[in-house]
Motif scaffolding. Structure first.
Motif, PDB file in Angstrom:
ATOM      1  N   GLU A  52      43.140  43.191  33.278  1.00 21.86           N
ATOM      2  CA  GLU A  52      42.521  41.926  33.666  1.00 21.86           C
ATOM      3  C   GLU A  52      43.241  40.743  33.027  1.00 21.86           C
ATOM      4  OE1 GLU A  52      40.989  44.575  32.527  1.00 21.86           O
ATOM      5  OE2 GLU A  52      39.136  44.996  33.632  1.00 21.86           O
ATOM      6  N   THR A  53      43.463  40.875  31.712  1.00 21.89           N
ATOM      7  CA  THR A  53      44.054  39.778  30.948  1.00 21.89           C
ATOM      8  C   THR A  53      45.519  39.572  31.346  1.00 21.89           C
ATOM      9  OG1 THR A  53      42.540  40.272  29.151  1.00 21.89           O
ATOM     10  CG2 THR A  53      44.475  38.969  28.602  1.00 21.89           C
ATOM     11  N   ALA A  54      46.255  40.666  31.465  1.00 18.28           N
ATOM     12  CA  ALA A  54      47.682  40.550  31.795  1.00 18.28           C
ATOM     13  C   ALA A  54      47.879  39.938  33.180  1.00 18.28           C
ATOM     14  CB  ALA A  54      48.345  41.923  31.713  1.00 18.28           C
ATOM     15  N   LEU A  55      47.036  40.336  34.136  1.00 19.42           N
ATOM     16  CA  LEU A  55      47.138  39.799  35.496  1.00 19.42           C
ATOM     17  C   LEU A  55      46.900  38.295  35.511  1.00 19.42           C
ATOM     18  CD1 LEU A  55      45.189  42.255  37.829  1.00 19.42           C
ATOM     19  CD2 LEU A  55      47.555  41.488  38.117  1.00 19.42           C
ATOM     20  N   SER A  56      45.794  37.863  34.907  1.00 18.03           N
ATOM     21  CA  SER A  56      45.483  36.436  34.913  1.00 18.03           C
ATOM     22  C   SER A  56      46.530  35.661  34.124  1.00 18.03           C
ATOM     23  CB  SER A  56      44.095  36.183  34.311  1.00 18.03           C
ATOM     24  OG  SER A  56      43.109  36.675  35.171  1.00 18.03           O
ATOM     25  N   PHE A  57      46.977  36.255  33.025  1.00 20.72           N
ATOM     26  CA  PHE A  57      47.968  35.562  32.192  1.00 20.72           C
ATOM     27  C   PHE A  57      49.272  35.392  32.962  1.00 20.72           C
ATOM     28  CE2 PHE A  57      51.213  35.808  28.629  1.00 20.72           C
ATOM     29  CZ  PHE A  57      51.094  34.467  28.300  1.00 20.72           C
ATOM     30  N   ARG A  58      49.683  36.392  33.722  1.00 25.53           N
ATOM     31  CA  ARG A  58      50.923  36.263  34.492  1.00 25.53           C
ATOM     32  C   ARG A  58      50.825  35.083  35.461  1.00 25.53           C
ATOM     33  NH1 ARG A  58      54.771  40.453  37.942  1.00 25.53           N
ATOM     34  NH2 ARG A  58      55.114  41.478  35.951  1.00 25.53           N
TER      35      ARG A  58
ATOM     36  N   ASN B 171      39.024  37.690  31.935  1.00 28.18           N
ATOM     37  CA  ASN B 171      37.895  38.535  31.535  1.00 28.18           C
ATOM     38  C   ASN B 171      37.242  39.201  32.750  1.00 28.18           C
ATOM     39  OD1 ASN B 171      36.949  36.111  32.481  1.00 28.18           O
ATOM     40  ND2 ASN B 171      35.153  36.064  31.155  1.00 28.18           N
ATOM     41  N   GLN B 172      37.864  39.038  33.907  1.00 29.80           N
ATOM     42  CA  GLN B 172      37.419  39.745  35.108  1.00 29.80           C
ATOM     43  C   GLN B 172      38.564  39.664  36.114  1.00 29.80           C
ATOM     44  OE1 GLN B 172      37.224  37.119  37.177  1.00 29.80           O
ATOM     45  NE2 GLN B 172      36.254  35.478  36.026  1.00 29.80           N
ATOM     46  N   MET B 173      38.336  40.156  37.332  1.00 25.69           N
ATOM     47  CA  MET B 173      39.443  40.152  38.286  1.00 25.69           C
ATOM     48  C   MET B 173      39.088  39.418  39.567  1.00 25.69           C
ATOM     49  SD  MET B 173      41.537  43.658  37.804  1.00 25.69           S
ATOM     50  CE  MET B 173      40.185  44.819  37.649  1.00 25.69           C
ATOM     51  N   SER B 174      38.314  38.350  39.437  1.00 25.62           N
ATOM     52  CA  SER B 174      37.984  37.578  40.627  1.00 25.62           C
ATOM     53  C   SER B 174      39.161  36.672  40.976  1.00 25.62           C
ATOM     54  CB  SER B 174      36.726  36.739  40.372  1.00 25.62           C
ATOM     55  OG  SER B 174      36.606  35.744  41.366  1.00 25.62           O
ATOM     56  N   GLY B 175      39.794  36.932  42.125  1.00 23.39           N
ATOM     57  CA  GLY B 175      40.867  36.064  42.595  1.00 23.39           C
ATOM     58  C   GLY B 175      40.340  34.690  42.959  1.00 23.39           C
ATOM     59  N   GLN B 176      39.097  34.669  43.474  1.00 23.21           N
ATOM     60  CA  GLN B 176      38.496  33.388  43.839  1.00 23.21           C
ATOM     61  C   GLN B 176      38.351  32.495  42.609  1.00 23.21           C
ATOM     62  OE1 GLN B 176      34.702  33.613  46.031  1.00 23.21           O
ATOM     63  NE2 GLN B 176      34.243  31.542  45.320  1.00 23.21           N
ATOM     64  N   TYR B 177      37.915  33.099  41.513  1.00 20.85           N
ATOM     65  CA  TYR B 177      37.767  32.333  40.270  1.00 20.85           C
ATOM     66  C   TYR B 177      39.114  31.742  39.848  1.00 20.85           C
ATOM     67  CZ  TYR B 177      36.887  31.103  35.412  1.00 20.85           C
ATOM     68  OH  TYR B 177      36.792  30.420  34.227  1.00 20.85           O
ATOM     69  N   LEU B 178      40.139  32.592  39.835  1.00 24.94           N
ATOM     70  CA  LEU B 178      41.450  32.157  39.354  1.00 24.94           C
ATOM     71  C   LEU B 178      42.013  31.056  40.251  1.00 24.94           C
ATOM     72  CD1 LEU B 178      43.168  32.977  36.957  1.00 24.94           C
ATOM     73  CD2 LEU B 178      44.433  34.511  38.464  1.00 24.94           C
ATOM     74  N   ASP B 179      41.850  31.251  41.548  1.00 21.87           N
ATOM     75  CA  ASP B 179      42.273  30.276  42.535  1.00 21.87           C
ATOM     76  C   ASP B 179      41.604  28.921  42.277  1.00 21.87           C
ATOM     77  OD1 ASP B 179      43.833  29.993  44.731  1.00 21.87           O
ATOM     78  OD2 ASP B 179      42.314  30.598  46.186  1.00 21.87           O
ATOM     79  N   GLU B 180      40.307  28.946  42.114  1.00 18.09           N
ATOM     80  CA  GLU B 180      39.573  27.694  41.900  1.00 18.09           C
ATOM     81  C   GLU B 180      39.870  27.099  40.535  1.00 18.09           C
ATOM     82  OE1 GLU B 180      35.401  27.804  42.723  1.00 18.09           O
ATOM     83  OE2 GLU B 180      35.695  28.963  44.559  1.00 18.09           O
ATOM     84  N   LEU B 181      40.085  27.976  39.550  1.00 16.44           N
ATOM     85  CA  LEU B 181      40.437  27.484  38.210  1.00 16.44           C
ATOM     86  C   LEU B 181      41.726  26.664  38.289  1.00 16.44           C
ATOM     87  CD1 LEU B 181      40.252  27.390  35.092  1.00 16.44           C
ATOM     88  CD2 LEU B 181      41.390  29.616  35.036  1.00 16.44           C
TER      89      LEU B 181
ATOM     90  N   TYR C 274      37.335  30.146  30.364  1.00 10.37           N
ATOM     91  CA  TYR C 274      37.684  31.551  30.137  1.00 10.37           C
ATOM     92  C   TYR C 274      38.407  32.105  31.357  1.00 10.37           C
ATOM     93  CZ  TYR C 274      34.583  30.835  26.232  1.00 10.37           C
ATOM     94  OH  TYR C 274      34.032  30.345  25.078  1.00 10.37           O
ATOM     95  N   ALA C 275      39.357  32.980  31.110  1.00  7.87           N
ATOM     96  CA  ALA C 275      40.051  33.664  32.201  1.00  7.87           C
ATOM     97  C   ALA C 275      40.476  35.039  31.682  1.00  7.87           C
ATOM     98  CB  ALA C 275      41.274  32.866  32.647  1.00  7.87           C
TER      99      ALA C 275
END
Lengths: 428, 428
Positions: free
Chosen positions: B148-154, B109-119, B106-107
């Motif tokens: 949240e969704t648009a940021l991670s999706f970009r 669904n929040q704004m953790s940069g650490q999560y996205l980075d590690e993902l 999942y992505a």
């Protein structure tokens, strides 16, 4: 340092009510200090810190290092206070994906046969190098007979006996000094043993071997965690003001009729820390028909589920924001030629920066919407700050519960379902 | 069939109060049926089922099959109603360890940069065969601009563009029929598209492509899920009695002053289903200073944390047990020569059997302790029962909210934090 800002909560409370609660908090803190309040035989979580035992930290560290070198999987087998603290710290300080040490898994914290079945299947699969997995287990139970834990442990122990020749090195018991089912097994098999002090209850035990062994196996620096709790203990003995004010405002809001305290974080890795808080507060204050229900939410995701309720539901709620000031992350918004999603205005901002504005905006909106808000700010997410956080909330719990005139350290209500259950199971 | 037993809740309500609430529920159901209640332009979750579109199920199934054949990882990028339903169904019906298809992550669904980075780090690691991971992504957003969704999706879209030549086959958009940021991107890249019907709100959208595509990719039979919801729809149109009684007792307890409805399950894989319920109910009822806070607990683990509060805290709570009658599992307690842990009396019993006695014991203890309890029993944990469960709660939510005289389908309060946040972010 953790900052506590109660200003957005105190504004909902009349001066006189706050002062009354503050006086209670002052007396409550004296009761804790003088050990003359209800349940004062359970104050070992303070003795741990006033009189630190470095030898135990040394033993924990050296066993954890050995396990980290050999284990693919480390199973924490415990329920309630026997695992929630470890999980809170491990989740908060570990990566979301993978680790540089053994995988930490949990068992004995529920009774799903499907879970246990699949767990064993997973343990029997080869590791990443195609070899048979090296499995260690830490069973954590004072009595050794807590149903969930004992059941899973019996199954997993039998599985390990069949699979490994050296289970006496693979199973570590954390239990009471004497008596109990695990001490009998220790005698038989020679399992390494760590002691749960008799005067520390489950939900206050994270800074004993109960929490510290799994935390050390996860590669977290338990000395930093522990000694920062010690520093916080010393600082609050000297000047308990931050805790007195926090307890006072929480108590005054409870007296005003608030039914729910919603603990919210904006970092998904803090979800389990809220779970630890739920037990710490809920099991301590929820008795004699008293207490505020400790609910938890992880924002911003839950702003899209519980946010509406918090903003416009009944005004029977207070909210506690747990904020982290700076995070280690490198994800920044880049501009795009075609700004389809309209996000170019955020160019150069980090996710954490945007997330922090979301927190600030939420705090303003909820406060303006009539929700008293307390804000705790951790500079960073590291072992030191989590150590500080743990003692802060342990002391707050004791002080706040004494304000309510309840014994923070017992849990008489937990026996009721057990009694019914054992009867249904035909236990003699 | 799901059984609903309200007897242990109804006993806390005076006959007259129950009858008043029941009359309201009857009228409320008529408002739903006649489409003349508040927000009746949002009743598309019923039209879906009264007039099933098999062609869409076919398309979803065939795309999901293709993705399952090629993907190592499938990322669901959405927040709130755009992912909670899918996650609830996937968690409930998937194994705890591993899957036979792609890993679902999942992505957005929040704004953790650490999560996205590690993902992204994780996506860049080789798969189990040592090859580069094949990644697919489903972005789910009506407007395409939910922050949240648009940021991670970009970020993820840019990463995928750099990594794969065929992103037009790897990114699937679930969005509104026309307008919105995603439709522009679809025009440019030719991404496969599924439509979110205009008359279905996020929290009621799990049986649209919003939920069904991820669920199908997880290998769950979406036809069974969907058509059992259709059957439940038809059955309840014919005889709404179970929902009317449930709504009536819940409403009467609310009128009596209950502040919290605690949803409890004894199966850990149902935790996310409670999360879906939290949004469905909380966002629907929590307005105009009304509503019962929908809390969740997973027993028996949380009996060792929240159990004390439920048993002996303030009597301002009702509890809803979600029970599963039979589970597929083979773990049985074996006798041991030395009965150290004293569990030999359970010889031959399955974990599920013991877990069921724990549920029964808890239900008795809490009921006797003064907590009104509703019990929902699912025969089994399968796609059919979850489909039935979904429609049952969608209808209950609408009927119960009309009893409270609130519009079940809007969420005006969610805008407040967004307004503050966008101002802080300097959005024009």
């Amino acid at each position: 340092m953790i900052e506590i800002d109660i200003s957005r909560a105190r504004s909902f409370v009349k001066e006189r009510a706050y002062n009354d609660s503050y006086e209670k908090a002052k007396q409550a803190f004296e009761q804790v200090k003088q050990r003359n309040g209800a349940g004062s035989e359970w104050l070992g979580w303070r003795t741990l810190l006033s009189d630190p035992n470095d030898a135990i930290l040394e033993q924990l560290d050296s066993l954890a290092t050995a396990i980290r070198e050999d284990a693919d999987v480390f199973i924490v087998c415990g329920i309630g206070g026997s695992y929630l603290g470890a999980r809170a710290v491990i989740d908060a300080l570990s990566p979301f994906f993978g680790t540089d040490g053994p995988e930490i898994l949990y068992a004995g914290n529920q009774m799903s046969g499907q879970y246990l079945d699949e767990l064993i299947g997973y343990l029997e699969e080869p590791n990443a190098e195609g070899e048979s997995k090296s499995v260690y287990l830490n069973v954590i139970s004072k009595s050794g007979t807590t149903l969930e834990t004992a059941l899973s442990f019996r199954i997993l122990r039998n599985w390990m006996e069949d699979r490994f020749d050296d289970i006496s090195e693979r199973i570590v018991c954390t239990t009471s000094e004497e008596g109990g089912a695990l001490n009998e097994l220790i005698k038989k098999h020679g399992f390494p043993k760590f002691i749960i002090p008799d005067d520390v209850g489950g939900r206050f035990s994270v800074l004993t071997p109960v929490g510290l062994l799994p935390i050390a196996v996860a590669g977290i620096d338990i000395r930093s965690l522990f000694y920062e709790a010690v520093s916080k203990f010393e600082a609050l003995e000297e000047d308990p003001e931050p805790v007195l004010e926090y307890a006072a405002v929480k108590h005054a809001l409870y007296e005003q009729g608030k039914a729910i305290d919603l603990f919210t974080t904006f970092e998904p890795q803090l979800n389990a820390l809220s779970g630890w808080l739920q037990q710490l507060l809920g099991e301590s204050e929820g008795k004699e028909n008293q207490g505020m229900f400790p609910a938890k939410a992880t924002y911003s995701t839950d702003l899209h589920s519980l946010g509406q309720f918090v903003q416009e539901g009944p005004r029977n709620m207070m909210e506690t924001f747990i904020q982290v000031d700076s995070m280690n992350e490198q994800v920044e918004v880049q501009a795009e030629d075609e700004d389809h999603d309209g996000l170019n205005y955020l160019e150069g901002r980090s996710f954490h920066d945007i997330n922090s504005r979301a927190l600030e905006g939420t705090l303003q909106a909820h406060h303006e919407g009539g929700v008293p808000c307390v804000v705790l700010t951790l500079d960073k997410l590291n072992a030191q700050h989590i150590g500080e956080f743990i003692y802060l909330y342990e002391l707050l719990t004791a002080v706040y519960c004494y304000c309510l005139d309840v014994n923070p350290f017992n849990q008489p209500g937990v026996e009721f379902y057990k009694k019914e259950m054992y009867q249904l199971l035909g236990k003699q």
